[in-house]
Design a protein around this motif. Structure first.
Motif, PDB file in Angstrom:
ATOM      1  N   UNK A  12      21.480  30.735 -39.430  1.00 50.57           N
ATOM      2  CA  UNK A  12      21.678  30.092 -38.258  1.00 50.57           C
ATOM      3  C   UNK A  12      22.009  31.107 -36.941  1.00 50.57           C
ATOM      4  N   UNK A  13      22.895  32.100 -37.204  1.00 46.40           N
ATOM      5  CA  UNK A  13      23.187  32.809 -36.186  1.00 46.40           C
ATOM      6  C   UNK A  13      22.149  33.698 -35.690  1.00 46.40           C
ATOM      7  N   UNK A  14      21.322  34.239 -37.024  1.00 40.08           N
ATOM      8  CA  UNK A  14      20.153  35.106 -36.492  1.00 40.08           C
ATOM      9  C   UNK A  14      19.194  34.582 -35.760  1.00 40.08           C
ATOM     10  N   UNK A  15      18.788  33.134 -36.223  1.00 37.58           N
ATOM     11  CA  UNK A  15      17.780  32.526 -35.372  1.00 37.58           C
ATOM     12  C   UNK A  15      18.119  32.289 -34.122  1.00 37.58           C
ATOM     13  N   UNK A  16      19.531  31.856 -33.875  1.00 36.59           N
ATOM     14  CA  UNK A  16      20.015  31.642 -32.487  1.00 36.59           C
ATOM     15  C   UNK A  16      19.841  32.949 -31.579  1.00 36.59           C
ATOM     16  N   UNK A  17      20.193  34.023 -32.146  1.00 33.35           N
ATOM     17  CA  UNK A  17      19.873  35.458 -31.356  1.00 33.35           C
ATOM     18  C   UNK A  17      18.408  35.450 -30.889  1.00 33.35           C
ATOM     19  N   UNK A  18      17.603  35.214 -32.002  1.00 29.33           N
ATOM     20  CA  UNK A  18      16.124  35.292 -31.748  1.00 29.33           C
ATOM     21  C   UNK A  18      15.774  34.063 -30.548  1.00 29.33           C
ATOM     22  N   UNK A  19      16.232  32.994 -30.569  1.00 32.75           N
ATOM     23  CA  UNK A  19      16.058  32.082 -29.698  1.00 32.75           C
ATOM     24  C   UNK A  19      16.256  32.529 -28.211  1.00 32.75           C
ATOM     25  N   UNK A  20      17.752  32.933 -28.095  1.00 36.53           N
ATOM     26  CA  UNK A  20      17.776  33.417 -26.856  1.00 36.53           C
ATOM     27  C   UNK A  20      17.290  34.692 -26.436  1.00 36.53           C
ATOM     28  N   UNK A  21      16.815  35.477 -27.381  1.00 36.41           N
ATOM     29  CA  UNK A  21      15.796  36.714 -26.883  1.00 36.41           C
ATOM     30  C   UNK A  21      14.538  36.013 -26.479  1.00 36.41           C
ATOM     31  N   UNK A  22      13.863  35.261 -27.207  1.00 34.32           N
ATOM     32  CA  UNK A  22      12.727  34.723 -26.796  1.00 34.32           C
ATOM     33  C   UNK A  22      12.825  33.975 -25.551  1.00 34.32           C
ATOM     34  N   UNK A  23      13.633  33.352 -25.386  1.00 33.93           N
ATOM     35  CA  UNK A  23      14.058  32.466 -23.958  1.00 33.93           C
ATOM     36  C   UNK A  23      13.826  33.619 -22.937  1.00 33.93           C
ATOM     37  N   UNK A  24      14.533  34.598 -23.058  1.00 29.36           N
ATOM     38  CA  UNK A  24      14.771  35.886 -21.932  1.00 29.36           C
ATOM     39  C   UNK A  24      13.639  36.521 -21.801  1.00 29.36           C
ATOM     40  N   UNK A  25      12.643  36.559 -22.736  1.00 31.89           N
ATOM     41  CA  UNK A  25      11.277  37.367 -22.776  1.00 31.89           C
ATOM     42  C   UNK A  25      10.273  36.200 -22.130  1.00 31.89           C
ATOM     43  N   UNK A  26      10.378  34.888 -22.305  1.00 34.32           N
ATOM     44  CA  UNK A  26       9.791  34.046 -21.811  1.00 34.32           C
ATOM     45  C   UNK A  26       9.718  33.655 -20.314  1.00 34.32           C
ATOM     46  N   UNK A  27      10.928  33.771 -20.138  1.00 34.90           N
ATOM     47  CA  UNK A  27      11.506  33.936 -18.444  1.00 34.90           C
ATOM     48  C   UNK A  27      10.835  35.053 -17.859  1.00 34.90           C
ATOM     49  N   UNK A  28      10.678  36.134 -18.491  1.00 35.02           N
ATOM     50  CA  UNK A  28      10.100  37.281 -17.907  1.00 35.02           C
ATOM     51  C   UNK A  28      11.195  38.218 -17.023  1.00 35.02           C
TER      52      UNK A  28
END
Length: 123
Positions: free
Chosen positions: A107-123
């Motif tokens: 759960x914490x690992x995927x949470x970090x991945x979600x945050x990182x992917x959000x940052x990447x998606x936002x550009x």
């Protein structure tokens, strides 16, 4: 770019973990609901497929961050929003897992991945 690199590093570690599961390592309590110490054949196939999915995600992230140019900007942008949704769904599914090791580790690992992917998606 740092978010994309961090995402790729985490995905690489997860790919090694999934490879170990696919090859029969007794780590099943950390994945796929934690019901099996050693995964049955169908879940081993799932682990192999997960490695391919991680590779596709890494390519999208690196493309969106401008490190590589493999897909169109539209594909990279939309793809990263899909990846973000995928990881948000992963947070929920890992958080409700009956397996405490999976719940407390993934759960914490995927949470970090979600945050990182959000940052990447936002550009």
């Amino acid at each position: 770019m740092p978010a994309a690199i961090a995402l790729c590093v985490i995905l690489a570690v997860l790919a090694v973990f999934q490879l170990a599961l696919a090859l029969g390592a007794p780590l099943g309590r950390f994945a796929w609901g934690g019901q099996h110490r050693v995964l049955p054949a169908r879940l081993r196939i799932g682990s192999a497929v997960a490695i391919v999915i991680y590779a596709v995600i890494a390519v999208l992230a690196l493309d969106r961050a401008g490190v590589i140019d493999v897909v169109s900007d539209v594909v990279a942008t939309v793809g990263m929003w899909v990846v973000f949704g995928y990881f948000v769904l992963g947070i929920a599914t890992n958080a409700i897992s009956r397996s405490k090791p999976e719940r407390y580790t993934m759960t914490p690992v995927v949470t970090v991945l979600a945050v990182l992917s959000l940052l990447i998606a936002l550009g």
